[in-house]
Design an enzyme around this catalytic site. Sequence first.
Site, PDB file in Angstrom:
ATOM      1  N   ASP A  34       0.813  -1.217   0.000  1.00  0.00           N
ATOM      2  CA  ASP A  34       0.000   0.000   0.000  1.00  0.00           C
ATOM      3  C   ASP A  34       0.849   1.271   0.000  1.00  0.00           C
ATOM      4  O   ASP A  34       0.332   2.363   0.230  1.00  0.00           O
ATOM      5  CB  ASP A  34      -0.901   0.032   1.250  1.00  0.00           C
ATOM      6  N   HIS A 239      28.739   6.380 -10.156  1.00  0.00           N
ATOM      7  CA  HIS A 239      27.453   6.576  -9.478  1.00  0.00           C
ATOM      8  C   HIS A 239      27.255   5.497  -8.409  1.00  0.00           C
ATOM      9  O   HIS A 239      26.204   4.860  -8.333  1.00  0.00           O
ATOM     10  CB  HIS A 239      26.301   6.602 -10.484  1.00  0.00           C
ATOM     11  N   ASP A 256      29.231  13.045  -3.414  1.00  0.00           N
ATOM     12  CA  ASP A 256      28.603  13.727  -4.558  1.00  0.00           C
ATOM     13  C   ASP A 256      27.126  13.825  -4.209  1.00  0.00           C
ATOM     14  O   ASP A 256      26.433  12.805  -4.127  1.00  0.00           O
ATOM     15  CB  ASP A 256      28.833  12.918  -5.832  1.00  0.00           C
ATOM     16  N   ASP A 267      24.276  20.211  -7.000  1.00  0.00           N
ATOM     17  CA  ASP A 267      25.044  19.021  -7.389  1.00  0.00           C
ATOM     18  C   ASP A 267      26.515  19.339  -7.135  1.00  0.00           C
ATOM     19  O   ASP A 267      27.166  19.970  -7.971  1.00  0.00           O
ATOM     20  CB  ASP A 267      24.792  18.693  -8.862  1.00  0.00           C
ATOM     21  N   HIS A 346      33.762  10.624 -18.075  1.00  0.00           N
ATOM     22  CA  HIS A 346      32.483  11.345 -18.150  1.00  0.00           C
ATOM     23  C   HIS A 346      32.726  12.770 -18.641  1.00  0.00           C
ATOM     24  O   HIS A 346      33.866  13.235 -18.724  1.00  0.00           O
ATOM     25  CB  HIS A 346      31.771  11.338 -16.790  1.00  0.00           C
ATOM     26  N   HIS A 350      27.281  19.556 -16.995  1.00  0.00           N
ATOM     27  CA  HIS A 350      25.902  19.412 -17.476  1.00  0.00           C
ATOM     28  C   HIS A 350      25.113  20.595 -16.952  1.00  0.00           C
ATOM     29  O   HIS A 350      25.517  21.241 -15.991  1.00  0.00           O
ATOM     30  CB  HIS A 350      25.293  18.070 -17.034  1.00  0.00           C
ATOM     31  N   HIS A 357      20.494  16.660 -14.080  1.00  0.00           N
ATOM     32  CA  HIS A 357      20.980  16.794 -15.460  1.00  0.00           C
ATOM     33  C   HIS A 357      19.866  17.538 -16.179  1.00  0.00           C
ATOM     34  O   HIS A 357      18.922  16.942 -16.682  1.00  0.00           O
ATOM     35  CB  HIS A 357      21.269  15.433 -16.087  1.00  0.00           C
ATOM     36  N   GLU A 380      32.915  19.591 -13.234  1.00  0.00           N
ATOM     37  CA  GLU A 380      33.200  18.444 -12.385  1.00  0.00           C
ATOM     38  C   GLU A 380      34.190  17.454 -12.995  1.00  0.00           C
ATOM     39  O   GLU A 380      33.852  16.307 -13.252  1.00  0.00           O
ATOM     40  CB  GLU A 380      31.908  17.718 -12.029  1.00  0.00           C
ATOM     41  N   TYR A 384      40.014   8.777 -12.028  1.00  0.00           N
ATOM     42  CA  TYR A 384      39.605   7.537 -11.382  1.00  0.00           C
ATOM     43  C   TYR A 384      40.648   6.473 -11.696  1.00  0.00           C
ATOM     44  O   TYR A 384      40.689   5.946 -12.807  1.00  0.00           O
ATOM     45  CB  TYR A 384      38.209   7.124 -11.879  1.00  0.00           C
ATOM     46  N   ARG A 402      36.881  13.433  -7.562  1.00  0.00           N
ATOM     47  CA  ARG A 402      36.064  14.332  -8.390  1.00  0.00           C
ATOM     48  C   ARG A 402      35.809  15.580  -7.548  1.00  0.00           C
ATOM     49  O   ARG A 402      35.614  15.481  -6.337  1.00  0.00           O
ATOM     50  CB  ARG A 402      34.735  13.670  -8.792  1.00  0.00           C
ATOM     51  N   GLU A 404      33.331  19.016  -7.833  1.00  0.00           N
ATOM     52  CA  GLU A 404      32.210  19.513  -8.635  1.00  0.00           C
ATOM     53  C   GLU A 404      31.617  20.761  -8.011  1.00  0.00           C
ATOM     54  O   GLU A 404      31.264  20.770  -6.832  1.00  0.00           O
ATOM     55  CB  GLU A 404      31.136  18.423  -8.720  1.00  0.00           C
TER      56      GLU A 404
END
Length: 435
Positions: A34, A239, A256, A267, A346, A350, A357, A380, A384, A402, A404
Amino acid sequence: MPEFAARRRRLMSQMGRGSAAVFVSAQESNRNGDVDYPFRQDSTFYYLTGFEEPNAVAVLRPGHDEPFVMFVRPHDPEQAIWVGPRAGVEGACERFGADAAFPIEELDEKLGGLLSSATTLYFPFGEVEHSHVEPLIARHIARRRAAAQRGMAPLEDVRDPLPLVDALRVVKSRAEVAALQAAIDATGAGLVAAMRATRPGLHEYEVQAILETEYRLAGSPRDGFPTIAAAGEHSCTLHYTANRARIEDGDLLLLDTGAEIDYYGADVTRTFPANGKFTSAQRDVYQIVWEAQAAGIARVRPGVTFHSVHNAALKVLVQGLIDLRILRGSVQSNIERDAYRPYFMHGTSHWLGLDVHDAGIYRANGKSTQLVPGMVLTVEPGLYLATDAPRVPKRLRGIGVRIEDDVLVTPSGRRNLSARIPSTVEDLEAIVGQG
Ligand code: GLY
Ligand code: MN
Ligand code: MN
């Protein structure tokens, strides 16, 4: 309300007279038993209406006596006992500025009449959440075709409205920038609290809890996307959202994350040593990414292309990979051969706004989009160096970094909306674990 009305006016002036557009809200979605997923309005529907309920349809008719018509769920006293009142048909007019409003149950019966004088119809076919309205639109098109054979005005054109809306959404108003800044400030409060609290032995989810507690306390009802709290090698998973691992001494922690306020989401990524001190290997990688990011941000100004921001950051990253002896040869040849891809896979940026995004095109007719004041983009870059990536010296293996930030294009250049969130080696070492 004036902000939403101004957006509709702007869109309608571009649609032109003799046209009509139909927009559909997000739908409730069952999670299990539910229980439904928390409802969030479709970003475009929110952008044009400010209306936050499911099961609604908006019709725009430029030049018409009643240009903005809504179909909404009517009041329901039984439902209100469980989940609270709805805006209802009256609220759609009084609170949301509809020129006319009807119960959603009357959509099938009334839609044809509302669209009957339009010669161009805008409807975003193909969106999953519109599947219940698509048959009504298709039937209207078929009826108009038949009516045209009897001499009625034909429907000449059926178009997608999203390119027009997206072109509006990509340039932010003052109100939108203010909402983004509020979300970014909440995110900064969370990141600073997380930096202060972090120490080896905590788990990724505990740091996530600190971030998200600060967001809620700052008035953010939800995050803009699932928090990435990635310690050690997890920082190399772009991610990563499992967030279950223990944070070990010597790990970097990559966060992130972004709070959402008034539907606008931050972001921001920060990467820092869990024990408060970068190893020399970590610092070497971090410094390259930091300088790449600085080069990308410095490139942002009106008239330059979206892609040139990426290029500015990429050159610094590739030079860094050469200095680290991971790549050989010239910066240019490595870029031409995509040799950096195993370590930076990457884009650098963006658009940012209602969606993390965000709406807006990056390239058209083979040309990268030119920046104009009011656009907001992330910058960003990352490196890696996963343990299984090729040619990574032992001392660098498992390091992922990273950084950003969220950058507004201004008439004179740029404003880094997240600049106050610590990101230099010195600032990070001074703050981590001090809480
Ligand atoms: N947090 C997703 C991204 O940085 O694009
Ligand atoms: Mn991003
Ligand atoms: Mn991000």
